[in-house]
Design an enzyme around this catalytic site. Structure first.
Site, PDB file in Angstrom:
ATOM      1  CB  CYS A  14       6.550  25.914  -0.982  1.00  0.00           C
ATOM      2  SG  CYS A  14       7.328  27.125  -2.065  1.00  0.00           S
TER       3      CYS A  14
ATOM      4  CG  HIS B 233       2.434  27.765   3.110  1.00  0.00           C
ATOM      5  ND1 HIS B 233       3.598  27.035   3.017  1.00  0.00           N
ATOM      6  CD2 HIS B 233       2.322  28.460   1.943  1.00  0.00           C
ATOM      7  CE1 HIS B 233       4.171  27.268   1.837  1.00  0.00           C
ATOM      8  NE2 HIS B 233       3.421  28.138   1.177  1.00  0.00           N
TER       9      HIS B 233
ATOM     10  CD  GLU C  14      -1.731  28.777   6.040  1.00  0.00           C
ATOM     11  OE1 GLU C  14      -1.396  27.765   6.685  1.00  0.00           O
ATOM     12  OE2 GLU C  14      -0.906  29.643   5.646  1.00  0.00           O
TER      13      GLU C  14
ATOM     14  CE  LYS D  68       6.874  29.105   4.469  1.00  0.00           C
ATOM     15  NZ  LYS D  68       5.996  28.156   5.198  1.00  0.00           N
TER      16      LYS D  68
ATOM     17  CG  HIS E 229       8.822  30.342   1.607  1.00  0.00           C
ATOM     18  ND1 HIS E 229       8.940  29.010   1.910  1.00  0.00           N
ATOM     19  CD2 HIS E 229       7.797  30.436   0.725  1.00  0.00           C
ATOM     20  CE1 HIS E 229       8.026  28.324   1.245  1.00  0.00           C
ATOM     21  NE2 HIS E 229       7.315  29.179   0.524  1.00  0.00           N
TER      22      HIS E 229
ATOM     23  CG  PHE F 250       5.057  28.144  -7.225  1.00  0.00           C
ATOM     24  CD1 PHE F 250       4.242  28.944  -6.455  1.00  0.00           C
ATOM     25  CD2 PHE F 250       6.229  28.690  -7.721  1.00  0.00           C
ATOM     26  CE1 PHE F 250       4.571  30.261  -6.172  1.00  0.00           C
ATOM     27  CE2 PHE F 250       6.579  30.004  -7.449  1.00  0.00           C
ATOM     28  CZ  PHE F 250       5.748  30.794  -6.678  1.00  0.00           C
TER      29      PHE F 250
END
Length: 423
Positions: free
Chosen positions: A167, A310, A321, A342, A347, A406
């Site tokens: 991502c 994010h 975050e 998002k 996403h 990830f």
């Protein structure tokens, strides 16, 4: 840390293919209004899956960007990349000569590549018909073909890269493009990300991880970063591409400069294969690295007025975050605005950083902050200014975009307003 800036990097073109619209203006107006692109899955029968909603691209026609024969040979994520790249180049007004194309580059981010093609061809071979596998199976599947086909379509003959960092891939690709101009002297780079994996296997896989929202009865409300009722992210698709140019070349042709790239930072959590550390230490390090990279411009932390977060709408990521922002910015954290687009687009995985980088450039250029949609019941543990539900005017000197993936991979870019920093 750099002690000098030999070349400056301008964002001069923006191309978007998103669940809230294809084209810069349509997508930008949609996120400003808080419009959600989430709805029931239409690509395949989703009955039996825990999640039956996604943020699909709805208005993209590949024949607007390529002929029918080429379109049949390309997976959707490659089609989106080509469409976004051509829109970005058109938006830039740049008509590159062969001498420029020989030194220009393409820097693409993609997380999973042609998963749909893999599923379809796997079903064929499991049905006992290996002779029916498509001769285009491999080139339709591998992620780097997104960058390769963009280069083929546009004649870009310089370096050609794919960042496959989950991502964070789109933001890594923009950061790499920035450095190719700043440090290697390239004149122009097409940089961004692309993804299209709304497939049964992807949905089932993310469901198995309990990563996706299951708010199937309220798709428009499903993506809700920083909200107490968030229950996972919504899978989206699309592409976002930026034309990055050497600032001197952009100025010489009187190009529109949406923003200047001031800094790029990355890091690794080295903590867990999918979860971030609760204190957001790795994310904080990436933000610190981006701020350090921008120091030669004279940028200080207090110059950052906005962060495109994010903000995935998952419990762990939104909290980590927020903790990271507080760690990096201290008392200034309460003064800056933070929002997650998002909440509108879902996403987009490897495409997220490209699309969000485009939105960041538009925020800097227009002095407008997209809202965090669906932030109706703020999580009391998350106490920053998340621009809830309504866009806001705010003149920005500098702003930041965060992407975390990830494997603990983190990437951050900082954009500044044109002319805000003189060296």
């Amino acid at each position: 840390m750099r002690t000098s800036v030999p070349r400056r990097v301008a964002v001069t073109g923006i191309g978007l293919v998103t669940p809230v619209g294809t084209g810069k203006d349509k997508a930008w107006q949609a996120v400003l209004s808080g419009t959600s692109g989430v709805g029931p899955i239409t690509r395949f029968p989703a009955e039996g899956l825990k999640t039956t909603i996604a943020a699909e691209v709805k208005d993209f026609d590949p024949l607007d960007f390529m002929d029918k024969k080429q379109a049949k040979r390309l997976e959707a994520f490659i089609q989106y990349a080509v469409g976004a790249a051509k829109l970005a180049l058109r938006d830039s007004g740049l008509e590159p000569e062969p001498s420029l194309l020989a030194r220009a580059a393409c820097s693409m981010g993609c997380g999973l590549g042609g998963l749909r093609t893999m599923e379809e061809n796997h079903a064929i071979i499991m049905g006992g018909r290996p002779d029916r596998i498509s001769p285009f199976f491999i080139p339709m599947m591998i992620g780097n073909m997104s960058a390769g086909i963009v280069a083929l379509e546009l004649g870009i003959k310089g370096p050609n890269y794919l960042c496959s960092t989950a991502c964070a891939a789109g933001t890594h690709a923009i950061g790499l493009g920035h450095r190719l101009i700043r440090d290697e002297g390239l004149p122009m780079v097409l940089a961004g990300g692309t993804e299209s994996v709304i497939t049964p296997l992807a949905i089932a896989g993310f469901n198995a991880m309990k990563a996706l929202s299951t708010r199937n009865d309220e798709p428009l409300k499903a993506s809700r970063p920083f909200d107490l009722g968030r229950d996972g992210f919504v899978l989206g698709e699309g592409a976002g591409m930026l034309v990055l140019e050497d600032m001197e070349l952009a100025k010489a042709r009187n190009a529109t400069v949406y923003a200047e790239i001031l800094g790029f930072g990355s890091s690794c959590d080295a903590f867990h294969f999918t979860a971030p550390p609760e204190d957001g230490a790795g994310a904080a390090l990436a933000m610190e690295n981006a701020l350090s990279d921008a120091l030669p411009f004279g940028l200080v932390k207090e110059d950052i007025g906005y962060i495109n977060a994010h903000g995935t709408s998952t419990g762990l990521n939104d909290k980590a975050e927020t903790m990271a922002i507080k760690k990096v910015f201290g008392g200034h954290a309460k003064s800056l605005a933070v929002s997650s687009t998002k909440s509108e687009t879902g996403h987009l995985l490897g495409a997220a950083g490209g699309v969000e980088g485009a939105f960041l450039a538009l925020s800097v250029h227009n002095g407008l902050l997209p809202p965090t949609a669906n932030l109706d019941n703020p999580d009391p543990e998350l106490d920053l200014d998340y621009v809830p539900n309504k866009s806001r005017e705010k003149k920005l000197k500098a702003a930041m975009s965060n992407s975390f993936g990830f494997g603990g991979t983190n990437a951050v870019v900082i954009f500044g307003a044109e002319g805000a920093y003189a060296l």
